[in-house]
Design an enzyme around this catalytic site. Structure first.
Site, PDB file in Angstrom:
ATOM      1  N   HIS A 265       2.773 -35.017 -24.185  1.00 28.53           N
ATOM      2  CA  HIS A 265       2.219 -35.111 -22.827  1.00 28.53           C
ATOM      3  C   HIS A 265       3.111 -34.395 -21.812  1.00 28.53           C
ATOM      4  CE1 HIS A 265      -0.779 -36.494 -20.158  1.00 28.53           C
ATOM      5  NE2 HIS A 265      -0.926 -37.713 -20.616  1.00 28.53           N
TER       6      HIS A 265
ATOM      7  N   ASP B 149     -15.049 -28.698 -36.158  1.00 33.98           N
ATOM      8  CA  ASP B 149     -15.494 -28.438 -37.538  1.00 33.98           C
ATOM      9  C   ASP B 149     -14.561 -27.418 -38.178  1.00 33.98           C
ATOM     10  OD1 ASP B 149     -16.743 -27.792 -39.894  1.00 33.98           O
ATOM     11  OD2 ASP B 149     -18.640 -27.170 -38.990  1.00 33.98           O
TER      12      ASP B 149
END
Length: 448
Positions: A160, A390
């Site tokens: 982060h 995908d």
């Protein structure tokens, strides 16, 4: 569930980062962001049981090759953070790639997800969530875990310090497309060719302290952190019911958003648990992250880093707790104010007005006030294309979070169909015991 680590290695960019890009300065918002790795786990079911044995070898090779190519476009992820200079040394040290195998079938894990002990998912992560900000810490780490049935999990941990969910999911999307191209698929590549790495020019760092996560550098441990995570499922019909109840004006046809309504019911329960104890302060505050990228003028669509504003809501409640319509309205108003600020934040920054830094400093000061109970950090991952990742195995069967030992952190994720919402709630053990007894939350549990 037993996870066995097979190998660890560093994947470096396929082409060297040019000298002019070898130092990446972090921005004011990067400085403020929690000092933690953010976990996202993508699960893929086996599609062809006859080829299961050959899939792992092929997949690891192509995943590594494609990650190497993607790192050339997202070079800070292959570097190392220098906390002394508040910058990333982009000398192509590499992202960490971990291979593992799991002794259970993926379908068995997926069938338990609504009642899952979330901490077991952390064994699928490549690194501890608190292992950040030391020079040896990778800024991107992934773990590919093969289940006994032939299914896979790809866990991504991004620091982060340099990335929000928009940045992380963009990397995952680019990696998935590159992997399919490695496998010979013809794909519609809509990933931007170039990213901007100048957030520090837009929002110069000012040596702000990060938002404290409270997460240690050690592997997540309930006994040590005393923070548990539970996933609560909100069906589409349940969300609609909550939105109706959350209206301030009962005659109005305009409903609060699904995200604000779910945050509202969870935040109300967290606050009520503490208000019921007269020893706790009656004031409360919540913070919600608001993505600013396409709301600024001009838009910052392909901007690398953390680009969000912290919508801050604060109020006082009586001994009976907080009213849902009032609380949701309070949340919605703070988010609207943050969205309005997005349209002027760049112009104010150019004029030298310290509006954003001043706001963040005031926020940190408020959060340190012992008279105010910090009821939650709210983050919505709804509408992010998590289920579009995908890699050649089809779209994920599930996308999950993990046990994040940061108390009162709530993350919302769309279910695969897009109608319902999965709420990942992180609370102290003692608070969670009371939270699940709250009438509003008990009703959600009973519906499942």
């Amino acid at each position: 569930m037993k996870v066995e680590i097979l190998s660890r290695e560093l994947i470096k960019p396929c082409s060297a980062t040019p000298p002019s890009f070898r130092k990446y300065n972090i921005s004011l918002i990067d400085e403020f962001s929690p000092n933690m790795n953010v976990p996202t786990i993508f699960y893929y079911s086996a599609t062809d049981q006859d080829t299961t044995l050959s899939v792992p070898i092929m997949s690891y090779k192509h995943l590594k090759n494609s990650l190497s190519k993607v790192l050339s476009s997202f070079h800070p992820f292959a570097g190392r953070y220098n906390k002394e200079t508040h910058s990333v040394d982009c000398s192509d040290q590499g992202a960490e790639f971990v291979e593992a195998k799991v002794d259970v079938q993926l379908d068995d894990l997926l069938s338990q997800r609504k009642n899952l002990k979330v901490e077991v998912l952390n064994d699928l992560l490549p690194c501890p969530l608190g292992a950040v900000d030391e020079y040896t810490d990778p800024l991107l780490a992934v773990q590919v875990s093969a289940f006994s049935c032939g299914g896979f999990a790809i866990a991504v941990c991004s620091s982060h310090r340099i990335a929000d969910m928009t940045t992380t999911i963009s990397v995952v999307k680019a990696w998935a497309i590159a992997t399919k191209m490695e496998l010979g698929y013809v794909v519609d590549n809509d990933v931007p060719n170039s990213w901007n790495f100048d957030s520090a020019l837009l929002f110069p760092g000012q040596n702000l302290p990060s938002l404290p996560s409270g997460i240690s550098r050690d592997k997540e441990n309930i006994e040590v952190h005393k923070v548990v995570t539970k996933m609560f499922y909100f069906s589409e019909s349940k969300i609609l019911s909550i939105r109706e109840r959350a209206k301030v004006d009962k005659l109005s046809k305009i409903l609060p958003t699904r995200v604000q309504s779910v945050f509202g019911i969870i935040g109300k329960a967290i606050i009520d648990v503490h208000v019921a104890n007269p020893e706790n302060p009656k004031g409360y505050a919540v913070v919600q992250a608001v993505n600013m990228r396409e709301r600024t003028v001009p838009p910052l669509k392909n901007q690398f880093g953390n680009l969000y504003l912290a919508a801050y809501a604060q109020s006082v409640v009586g001994s009976e707790g907080v009213e849902l319509p009032y609380f949701v309205d309070c949340l919605s108003s703070s988010v609207k104010s943050a969205i309005d600020n997005c349209s002027v934040v760049l112009s104010l920054q150019k004029e030298g007005k310290p509006s954003l830094s001043q706001e963040l400093r005031e926020l940190l000061k408020s959060l340190a006030n012992p008279e105010i109970y910090f009821a939650g950090t709210f983050s919505s991952w709804c509408k992010f294309p998590l289920y579009e990742a995908d890699f050649g195995w089809g779209k994920p069967a599930w996308v999950s979070n993990a046990n994040i030992p940061m108390k009162n952190l709530v993350i919302l994720v769309d279910e695969k169909s897009g109608g319902g919402i999965e709420a990942w709630v992180n609370l102290k053990e003692s608070d969670m015991k009371e939270f699940i007894k709250h009438n509003e939350i008990k009703d959600i549990i009973d519906c499942n």
